[in-house]
Design a protein around this motif. Structure first.
Motif, PDB file in Angstrom:
ATOM      1  N   GLY A 138       0.783  -1.226   0.000  1.00  0.00           N
ATOM      2  CA  GLY A 138       0.000   0.000   0.000  1.00  0.00           C
ATOM      3  C   GLY A 138       0.814   1.274   0.000  1.00  0.00           C
ATOM      4  N   THR A 139       2.133   1.167   0.006  1.00  0.00           N
ATOM      5  CA  THR A 139       2.984   2.367   0.010  1.00  0.00           C
ATOM      6  C   THR A 139       3.883   2.462  -1.214  1.00  0.00           C
ATOM      7  OG1 THR A 139       4.679   1.242   1.326  1.00  0.00           O
ATOM      8  CG2 THR A 139       2.989   2.487   2.523  1.00  0.00           C
ATOM      9  N   SER A 140       4.145   1.363  -1.847  1.00  0.00           N
ATOM     10  CA  SER A 140       4.957   1.372  -3.071  1.00  0.00           C
ATOM     11  C   SER A 140       4.335   0.410  -4.067  1.00  0.00           C
ATOM     12  CB  SER A 140       6.402   0.965  -2.764  1.00  0.00           C
ATOM     13  OG  SER A 140       6.449  -0.353  -2.228  1.00  0.00           O
ATOM     14  N   MET A 141       4.467   0.737  -5.349  1.00  0.00           N
ATOM     15  CA  MET A 141       3.909  -0.128  -6.378  1.00  0.00           C
ATOM     16  C   MET A 141       4.915  -1.201  -6.753  1.00  0.00           C
ATOM     17  SD  MET A 141       0.805   0.152  -7.149  1.00  0.00           S
ATOM     18  CE  MET A 141       0.843  -0.872  -8.611  1.00  0.00           C
ATOM     19  N   ALA A 142       4.449  -2.421  -6.776  1.00  0.00           N
ATOM     20  CA  ALA A 142       5.301  -3.526  -7.202  1.00  0.00           C
ATOM     21  C   ALA A 142       5.579  -3.417  -8.696  1.00  0.00           C
ATOM     22  CB  ALA A 142       4.621  -4.850  -6.884  1.00  0.00           C
ATOM     23  N   ASP A 143       6.635  -4.046  -9.143  1.00  0.00           N
ATOM     24  CA  ASP A 143       6.958  -4.103 -10.560  1.00  0.00           C
ATOM     25  C   ASP A 143       5.758  -4.686 -11.313  1.00  0.00           C
ATOM     26  OD1 ASP A 143       7.921  -4.595 -13.081  1.00  0.00           O
ATOM     27  OD2 ASP A 143       9.715  -5.681 -12.442  1.00  0.00           O
ATOM     28  N   PRO A 144       5.214  -3.960 -12.324  1.00  0.00           N
ATOM     29  CA  PRO A 144       4.020  -4.457 -13.011  1.00  0.00           C
ATOM     30  C   PRO A 144       4.311  -5.497 -14.090  1.00  0.00           C
ATOM     31  CG  PRO A 144       4.655  -2.354 -13.939  1.00  0.00           C
ATOM     32  CD  PRO A 144       5.613  -2.617 -12.792  1.00  0.00           C
TER      33      PRO A 144
END
Length: 259
Positions: A138-144
């Motif tokens: 919820g604080t950083s976006m994972a590699d898509p």
């Protein structure tokens, strides 16, 4: 085709792309995307109808409400901006929302198109999607990359590039909220589908491994005015990759609703 940011207007507490005049068609995108994902459909339908593509809560230019949210909160936020019966089109989680609105707010929906909708996932598929949801902080976006691989395979394309940009730009807290709801839903109740009174189109791609053709066919069989349409050669992002097929089916449904 290129996907460019379009101006927004207000849709109750949300933002939306609005164009055209006449009977209203409302579009709801999936997790991590934004209203521009419907660009091909907006261009095809806006010469004939008023089109409204909403940004889901926390996506695009819509704010994320505070507190824990459930599917009904997403549905009700969109329903708040709808005055009269509309044709409602949703993709992926947006399809969940569209069906939920048709079931709980029937006075606002005269027809629904559920694109790439899930219904009764296999146990291994449920475990996989819930594990992905649990991995989000919820604080950083994972590699898509994994998501894009599931959606598009390995080939580069403008559609893949657009989704990469949206997935890396979305609010991580909003993504976690929406994806967690998506992961723990298993489609509408069978009894609710049997009571869905409006025409309903269930459309997915023949090559879709998650929102499978069998799911769309099962929902269509339960819905009194349901029909299934399977797009050959398409997978999860068929509104972008197979726009001509999708647009034809949506225009056919609209002409049925408004002869």
């Amino acid at each position: 085709m290129t996907w460019t940011t379009r101006p927004r207007s207000d849709h109750a507490s949300l933002s939306a792309i609005t164009a055209g005049q006449g009977a209203t068609v409302v579009f709801i995108h999936g997790v991590g995307l934004r209203a521009e994902a419907w660009e091909a459909q907006l261009d095809a339908l806006s010469p004939h109808y008023r089109v409204v593509a909403v940004d889901m809560p926390g996506h695009g230019e819509s704010a994320l409400p505070s507190g824990d949210l459930d599917l009904a909160d997403y549905t009700d936020a969109i329903a708040a901006g709808i005055d009269g019966p509309v044709m409602l089109i949703g993709h992926s989680m947006g399809a969940m929302i569209a069906l939920d609105m048709g079931i709980r707010h029937p006075e606002k929906v005269c027809g629904v198109a559920a694109l790439n909708a899930i219904y009764r996932r296999r146990p291994d598929a449920s475990e996989a999607v819930q594990a992905r949801a649990a991995s989000l902080d919820g604080t950083s976006m994972a590699d898509p990359s994994g998501t894009l691989e599931r959606w598009f395979g390995a080939d580069a394309s403008p559609e893949r590039d657009a989704c990469h940009a949206w997935l890396t730009d979305v609010n991580p807290a909003a993504y976690k909220s929406a994806y967690t709801i998506f992961a723990h839903q298993d489609g509408p109740d069978a009894d609710d589908l049997t009571n869905l009174a409006c025409p309903a189109l269930f459309m997915t791609g023949a090559n879709e491994p998650n929102s499978t053709p069998a799911m769309s066919q099962a929902m269509a069989a339960l819905t009194p005015q349901g029909r299934a349409y399977i797009v050959e050669g398409a997978a999860h992002m068929m509104p972008m990759t197979h726009a001509a097929d999708v647009n034809t089916a949506l225009l056919d449904l609209a002409k049925e609703l408004w002869p």
